[in-house]
Scaffold this motif. Structure first.
Motif, short mmCIF file in Angstrom:
data_model
loop_
_atom_site.label_atom_id
_atom_site.label_comp_id
_atom_site.label_asym_id
_atom_site.label_seq_id
_atom_site.Cartn_x
_atom_site.Cartn_y
_atom_site.Cartn_z
N MET A 31 0.78 -1.25 0.01
CA MET A 31 0.09 0.12 -0.07
C MET A 31 0.80 1.42 0.16
N THR A 32 0.57 2.12 -1.01
CA THR A 32 1.40 3.48 -1.00
C THR A 32 0.21 4.64 -0.85
N ARG A 91 -0.55 8.27 -2.41
CA ARG A 91 -0.27 9.22 -3.23
C ARG A 91 -0.40 10.60 -2.88
N ASN A 135 -3.14 0.93 -4.50
CA ASN A 135 -2.16 -0.39 -4.37
C ASN A 135 -1.00 0.00 -5.06
N GLU A 136 -0.17 -1.02 -5.35
CA GLU A 136 1.35 -0.91 -6.24
C GLU A 136 1.17 -0.37 -7.46
N LEU A 137 -0.14 -0.55 -8.16
CA LEU A 137 -0.18 -0.12 -9.52
C LEU A 137 -0.90 1.12 -9.66
N GLY A 138 -1.25 1.86 -8.52
CA GLY A 138 -1.60 3.21 -8.43
C GLY A 138 -3.24 3.05 -8.57
N THR A 177 -9.84 -5.06 0.47
CA THR A 177 -8.23 -5.00 0.66
C THR A 177 -8.13 -4.44 1.86
#
Length: 112
Positions: free
Chosen positions: A1-2, A4, A13-16, A23
């Protein structure tokens, strides 16, 4: 998880891509098992409340908290968190006390 950055930021998620609610819930359930002392009823929303209370305790104004929590209006933020901001009596008393103290120091300096 990030996370923005920017005004339209979401948990992604990692794919933006925005996280699906399940989740996020699964991640919180996993954290409950790994973090000692975390109550079994702990939820993601508890993190939001904690985040908001830290911002308020450090002096953030309602518009900053509103933006960080992505509330549609400051009214929503105030309806939920107004009890955490110092009341007007506290802040005005403090302001007047500071002005009187500064004035007393100035008069004492002038008298020397």
């Amino acid at each position: 998880m990030t996370r923005r950055r920017g005004p339209g930021a979401l948990l992604v998620n990692e794919l933006g891509q925005p996280l699906a609610p399940w989740t996020l819930e699964r991640a919180i359930r996993s954290a409950r098992k790994k973090v000692p002392g975390l109550p079994p009823e702990f939820r993601f929303h508890d993190l939001r409340h904690y985040f908001a209370s830290m911002l308020i305790a450090k002096g953030a104004d309602v518009k900053v908290v509103q933006t960080r929590l992505r509330h549609a209006s400051a009214k929503t933020t105030l309806d939920t968190y107004s009890h955490l901001w110092p009341d007007a009596d506290d802040s005005t008393r403090t302001a007047i006390d500071e002005v009187f103290a500064e004035r007393a120091e100035a008069l004492a300096s002038a008298a020397e």
